[in-house]
Design a protein around this motif. Structure first.
Motif, PDB file in Angstrom:
ATOM      1  N   LEU A   1      -7.201   2.234 -10.573  1.00 14.88           N
ATOM      2  CA  LEU A   1      -6.313   1.527  -9.643  1.00 14.88           C
ATOM      3  C   LEU A   1      -5.309   0.657 -10.401  1.00 14.88           C
ATOM      4  O   LEU A   1      -4.109   0.677 -10.132  1.00 14.88           O
ATOM      5  CB  LEU A   1      -7.134   0.656  -8.688  1.00 14.88           C
ATOM      6  N   ALA A   2      -5.813  -0.114 -11.347  1.00 11.44           N
ATOM      7  CA  ALA A   2      -4.957  -1.044 -12.089  1.00 11.44           C
ATOM      8  C   ALA A   2      -3.979  -0.314 -13.008  1.00 11.44           C
ATOM      9  O   ALA A   2      -2.959  -0.882 -13.407  1.00 11.44           O
ATOM     10  CB  ALA A   2      -5.815  -2.009 -12.902  1.00 11.44           C
ATOM     11  N   SER A   3      -4.291   0.951 -13.322  1.00  8.87           N
ATOM     12  CA  SER A   3      -3.409   1.749 -14.188  1.00  8.87           C
ATOM     13  C   SER A   3      -2.432   2.599 -13.394  1.00  8.87           C
ATOM     14  O   SER A   3      -1.592   3.287 -13.969  1.00  8.87           O
ATOM     15  CB  SER A   3      -4.258   2.652 -15.097  1.00  8.87           C
ATOM     16  N   GLY A   4      -2.544   2.577 -12.060  1.00  8.41           N
ATOM     17  CA  GLY A   4      -1.650   3.353 -11.219  1.00  8.41           C
ATOM     18  C   GLY A   4      -2.024   4.817 -11.066  1.00  8.41           C
ATOM     19  O   GLY A   4      -1.267   5.601 -10.487  1.00  8.41           O
TER      20      GLY A   4
ATOM     21  N   THR B   1      -4.196   5.049  -5.747  1.00  5.87           N
ATOM     22  CA  THR B   1      -3.851   3.905  -4.890  1.00  5.87           C
ATOM     23  C   THR B   1      -4.936   3.637  -3.854  1.00  5.87           C
ATOM     24  O   THR B   1      -4.899   2.625  -3.162  1.00  5.87           O
ATOM     25  CB  THR B   1      -2.533   4.162  -4.145  1.00  5.87           C
ATOM     26  N   GLY B   2      -5.900   4.555  -3.746  1.00 11.89           N
ATOM     27  CA  GLY B   2      -6.964   4.414  -2.753  1.00 11.89           C
ATOM     28  C   GLY B   2      -6.830   5.356  -1.581  1.00 11.89           C
ATOM     29  O   GLY B   2      -7.615   5.287  -0.628  1.00 11.89           O
ATOM     30  N   LYS B   3      -5.858   6.270  -1.650  1.00 11.54           N
ATOM     31  CA  LYS B   3      -5.636   7.199  -0.544  1.00 11.54           C
ATOM     32  C   LYS B   3      -6.578   8.399  -0.638  1.00 11.54           C
ATOM     33  O   LYS B   3      -6.937   8.844  -1.719  1.00 11.54           O
ATOM     34  CB  LYS B   3      -4.190   7.672  -0.532  1.00 11.54           C
TER      35      LYS B   3
ATOM     36  N   ASP C   1      -9.359  -1.929  -1.926  1.00 14.21           N
ATOM     37  CA  ASP C   1      -8.607  -0.699  -2.186  1.00 14.21           C
ATOM     38  C   ASP C   1      -9.498   0.535  -2.045  1.00 14.21           C
ATOM     39  O   ASP C   1      -9.113   1.512  -1.416  1.00 14.21           O
ATOM     40  CB  ASP C   1      -7.992  -0.740  -3.589  1.00 14.21           C
ATOM     41  N   VAL C   2     -10.669   0.498  -2.660  1.00 18.29           N
ATOM     42  CA  VAL C   2     -11.625   1.594  -2.524  1.00 18.29           C
ATOM     43  C   VAL C   2     -13.039   1.027  -2.430  1.00 18.29           C
ATOM     44  O   VAL C   2     -13.301  -0.109  -2.848  1.00 18.29           O
ATOM     45  CB  VAL C   2     -11.562   2.605  -3.696  1.00 18.29           C
ATOM     46  N   PHE C   3     -13.934   1.817  -1.875  1.00 17.72           N
ATOM     47  CA  PHE C   3     -15.356   1.464  -1.788  1.00 17.72           C
ATOM     48  C   PHE C   3     -16.159   2.531  -2.515  1.00 17.72           C
ATOM     49  O   PHE C   3     -16.069   3.710  -2.200  1.00 17.72           O
ATOM     50  CB  PHE C   3     -15.785   1.382  -0.328  1.00 17.72           C
ATOM     51  N   ILE C   4     -16.961   2.110  -3.494  1.00 19.56           N
ATOM     52  CA  ILE C   4     -17.847   3.013  -4.208  1.00 19.56           C
ATOM     53  C   ILE C   4     -19.191   2.991  -3.486  1.00 19.56           C
ATOM     54  O   ILE C   4     -19.941   2.026  -3.564  1.00 19.56           O
ATOM     55  CB  ILE C   4     -18.029   2.597  -5.683  1.00 19.56           C
TER      56      ILE C   4
ATOM     57  N   THR D   1       0.818  -1.215   0.000  1.00 22.12           N
ATOM     58  CA  THR D   1       0.000   0.000   0.000  1.00 22.12           C
ATOM     59  C   THR D   1       0.848   1.259   0.000  1.00 22.12           C
ATOM     60  O   THR D   1       0.333   2.348   0.174  1.00 22.12           O
ATOM     61  CB  THR D   1      -0.934   0.019   1.231  1.00 22.12           C
ATOM     62  N   SER D   2       2.163   1.110  -0.200  1.00 27.01           N
ATOM     63  CA  SER D   2       3.047   2.267  -0.195  1.00 27.01           C
ATOM     64  C   SER D   2       3.266   2.836  -1.588  1.00 27.01           C
ATOM     65  O   SER D   2       4.078   3.736  -1.785  1.00 27.01           O
ATOM     66  CB  SER D   2       4.401   1.889   0.429  1.00 27.01           C
ATOM     67  N   ALA D   3       2.586   2.296  -2.593  1.00 22.82           N
ATOM     68  CA  ALA D   3       2.741   2.760  -3.968  1.00 22.82           C
ATOM     69  C   ALA D   3       2.319   4.216  -4.085  1.00 22.82           C
ATOM     70  O   ALA D   3       1.477   4.711  -3.343  1.00 22.82           O
ATOM     71  CB  ALA D   3       1.906   1.885  -4.902  1.00 22.82           C
ATOM     72  N   THR D   4       2.920   4.900  -5.052  1.00 24.36           N
ATOM     73  CA  THR D   4       2.614   6.303  -5.288  1.00 24.36           C
ATOM     74  C   THR D   4       1.707   6.431  -6.497  1.00 24.36           C
ATOM     75  O   THR D   4       1.946   5.814  -7.532  1.00 24.36           O
ATOM     76  CB  THR D   4       3.907   7.101  -5.524  1.00 24.36           C
TER      77      THR D   4
END
Length: 353
Positions: free
Chosen positions: A306-309, A312-314, A148-151, A37-40
């Motif tokens: 998300l899959a494309s970067g 990240t869900g922050k 990762d995220v909730f819609i 979860t540390s991805a930018t």
């Protein structure tokens, strides 16, 4: 889509269909590390083509999720990905786990899931995330560590309170009421009901009493039978709130052919096409819903981002969701769809879903 001023504070999200070709052994007790979860985030990254996105609703052949799934498929087609819909025929707590396991083995890029149980699906979702799969929940959330995220289809507090407000006005703030929910473990339903109960504590509702929360398990016949049982147990019942599309249509069908038509008020969440005849024959005066197709559409774009970067869900991250425009991730990775509509005899023929 037009919106009613009294619910302008509300905000929204939904999805799916065909059964999974194969399943694997249920491994709900397997604890796997979550993905890094540390991805930018790179907001300028292009949306990848060819992404494989699987939608996993609470149950297939539910009209609400069928509509939502079409919206999700539309979005995936728009950004040149591949979509599939899988899911159980029942909405039990653990029924989705084997499908998650299979989708993980199939190396999907994104799993979009409406959780039947907020905790039962988490171990399997953790395994999926550890394998690099992005997880988007919609309509009904899983515990945050599983996605990762909730819609979210609406602000839970505003939606729960508004359901009470809509019914109370029809009852002149007097009488016994009941709630006809989906499953006992449905995260979204239980959150809304908690806020309904809190709303009823306000002084203006002193002459109203919530006598029962019944569960139709998002099954048409059981919801119909539960409605019948409520009125048999509480013959002086004045109103019912059913915050589930299956429940409200089943309850309306029972009321429309019973001695209680016009005597027991019904509101909740339903689709215009399901409820049109019950509004026109006077069984139901008003009900609410966001556009389920938009819910699925937004969930798909979130998965693609998300899959494309791109995200990240922050909290604070932004992404563009096609025709729905720019969306911002809020606290705890929640993205709100937008205000739902109140449907009544004056506007219901303007909608077709």
């Amino acid at each position: 889509m037009s919106f009613i001023p009294k619910i302008a504070a509300l905000a929204a999200a939904g999805l799916v269909l065909t059964a999974c070709g194969g399943t694997t052994k249920d491994d709900t007790k397997t604890e796997a590390p979550v993905a890094n979860t540390s991805a930018t985030a790179d907001a300028g990254a292009p949306l990848k083509e060819g992404l494989k996105i699987a939608f996993l609703p609470k149950q297939i052949n539910n009209p609400y999720f069928t509509i939502a799934d079409k919206g999700g498929a539309e979005a995936v087609t728009a950004f040149k990905g591949e979509s599939k819909e899988v899911g159980p025929s029942d909405a039990s707590a653990s029924s989705q786990v084997s499908y998650i396991n299979t989708l993980t083995q199939q190396k999907q890029d994104v799993i979009v899931i409406s959780a039947n149980d907020s905790n039962a699906v988490v171990p399997a979702l953790k395994t999926a995330r550890a394998a690099g799969i992005k997880v988007v929940t919609y309509d009904s959330d899983a515990a945050p560590e599983g996605r990762d995220v909730f819609i979210n289809q609406a602000s839970p507090e505003d939606l729960g309170r508004t359901e009470v407000q809509v019914l109370a006005k029809q009852l002149d703030y007097k009488g016994k009421i009941a709630v006809l929910s989906a499953t006992p473990n449905a995260t979204n339903q239980n959150t809304w009901i908690d806020f309904m109960k809190d709303e009823l504590k306000k002084p203006e509702y002193k002459d109203m009493e919530l006598v029962k929360v019944a569960y139709g398990n998002d099954e048409d016949q059981k919801s119909f039978t539960e409605t019948q049982g409520l009125l048999k147990s509480y013959p002086d019942l004045k109103g019912i709130i059913s915050p589930t599309t299956v429940g409200i249509s089943a309850a309306a069908r029972y009321l429309s052919g019973s001695q209680y038509k016009g005597k027991v008020a019904l509101t909740g969440l339903g689709t215009p096409n399901q409820m049109r005849k019950f509004v026109k024959d006077g069984t139901v005066k008003e009900f609410e819903l966001w556009n389920p197709a938009d819910l699925g559409y937004l969930a798909a774009y979130a998965g693609g981002a998300l899959a494309s970067g791109q995200i990240t869900g922050k909290e604070g991250e932004k992404f563009t969701a096609g025709k729905l425009g720019e969306k911002t991730i809020g606290k705890d990775g929640v993205v709100l769809l937008g205000p739902p509509t109140v449907f009544n005899a004056d506007n219901i023929d303007s909608f077709d879903f």
